[in-house]
Design an enzyme around this catalytic site. Structure first.
Site, PDB file in Angstrom:
ATOM      1  NE  ARG A   1      -3.286  -0.009   2.929  1.00  0.00           N
ATOM      2  CZ  ARG A   1      -4.525   0.492   3.030  1.00  0.00           C
ATOM      3  NH1 ARG A   1      -5.533  -0.134   2.458  1.00  0.00           N
ATOM      4  NH2 ARG A   1      -4.751   1.585   3.711  1.00  0.00           N
TER       5      ARG A   1
ATOM      6  NE  ARG B   1      -2.989  14.508  -8.919  1.00  0.00           N
ATOM      7  CZ  ARG B   1      -3.888  13.985  -9.752  1.00  0.00           C
ATOM      8  NH1 ARG B   1      -3.555  13.681 -10.992  1.00  0.00           N
ATOM      9  NH2 ARG B   1      -5.112  13.773  -9.345  1.00  0.00           N
TER      10      ARG B   1
ATOM     11  CG  HIS C   1      -0.599  14.648 -14.025  1.00  0.00           C
ATOM     12  ND1 HIS C   1      -1.467  14.089 -13.117  1.00  0.00           N
ATOM     13  CD2 HIS C   1      -0.738  13.923 -15.163  1.00  0.00           C
ATOM     14  CE1 HIS C   1      -2.103  13.084 -13.683  1.00  0.00           C
ATOM     15  NE2 HIS C   1      -1.675  12.957 -14.925  1.00  0.00           N
TER      16      HIS C   1
ATOM     17  CB  SER D   1       9.665  -1.543   7.971  1.00  0.00           C
ATOM     18  OG  SER D   1      10.100  -1.927   6.666  1.00  0.00           O
TER      19      SER D   1
ATOM     20  CB  SER E   1      -4.544   1.876   7.528  1.00  0.00           C
ATOM     21  OG  SER E   1      -4.897   0.647   6.951  1.00  0.00           O
TER      22      SER E   1
ATOM     23  CD  GLU F   1      -0.429   1.227   4.299  1.00  0.00           C
ATOM     24  OE1 GLU F   1       0.299   0.246   4.534  1.00  0.00           O
ATOM     25  OE2 GLU F   1      -1.683   1.185   4.394  1.00  0.00           O
TER      26      GLU F   1
ATOM     27  CG  ASP G   1      -2.404  14.279  -2.979  1.00  0.00           C
ATOM     28  OD1 ASP G   1      -1.728  13.869  -3.948  1.00  0.00           O
ATOM     29  OD2 ASP G   1      -3.523  13.804  -2.699  1.00  0.00           O
TER      30      ASP G   1
END
Length: 188
Positions: A47, A58, A61, A89, A152, A155, A163
């Site tokens: 993930r 991006r 882009h 890790s 999670s 990630e 972003d």
């Protein structure tokens, strides 16, 4: 059973609390290395790999020359290039080997990790540390609490930071959503 919206609010609060622990100077060093790179290579697995693929997209882009390691069209790396690795890790063997090869070729290495003292952390020219809960990080002092399974929270925060880096790069380079869209895939 909690409603999904309530759980989502708790996740957002958790991520906001984690963000408070992130060192902005580390992020600024990372942005600086991105701007200096001739070509940018990116790598991650699982993930974390998906988050860094979104970042690679991006960067493309924005007009940067980028390659995801493992793609058949990945070119050779040279001095002046940058390898960005996302590894909670910092010990994923395939990523460690990539980092070592990059250094042998004079390529700078930037790392996004939970574990700054990892093998990759010691190898990296710059790193930014994101809090997160991960069963792969052995030093439990580095692992935060999370209501979410496995890595999670790390990630998700990685994707948000990536972003935010893109927006920072847009401001620096003068790119806009309109100029970036001109590089968007058009054969879909």
């Amino acid at each position: 059973m909690e409603k999904v919206k309530v759980i989502t609010q708790k996740i957002l609060q958790e991520l906001n609390n984690s963000l408070e622990q992130v060192d902005n100077d580390e992020l600024e060093k990372f942005v600086s290395l991105v701007l200096q790179a001739n070509k940018i290579f990116l790598a991650g697995t699982g993930r974390s790999g998906l988050a860094i693929q979104a970042f690679s997209n991006r960067l493309m882009h924005l007009g940067f020359d980028v390659s995801m390691i493992g793609s058949i069209t990945t070119t050779s790396a040279h001095k002046g290039d940058l390898l960005i690795i996302g590894s909670g890790s910092g010990e994923t063997q395939s990523l460690v080997l990539m980092g070592q090869k990059a250094k042998e070729n004079g390529v700078k290495v930037a790392l996004n990790t939970i574990n700054p003292d990892s093998t990759l952390g010691k190898l990296a020219d710059t790193k930014f540390v994101l809090p997160g809960a991960s069963p792969k990080v052995e030093n439990k002092k580095l692992v935060g609490d999370s209501m979410q399974p496995m890595g999670s929270s790390y990630e998700q925060l990685s994707l948000l930071i990536y972003d935010a880096v893109i927006i920072s790069l847009m401001e620096t380079t003068g790119e806009t959503a309109s100029t970036m869209f001109q590089r968007h895939a058009n054969l879909e």
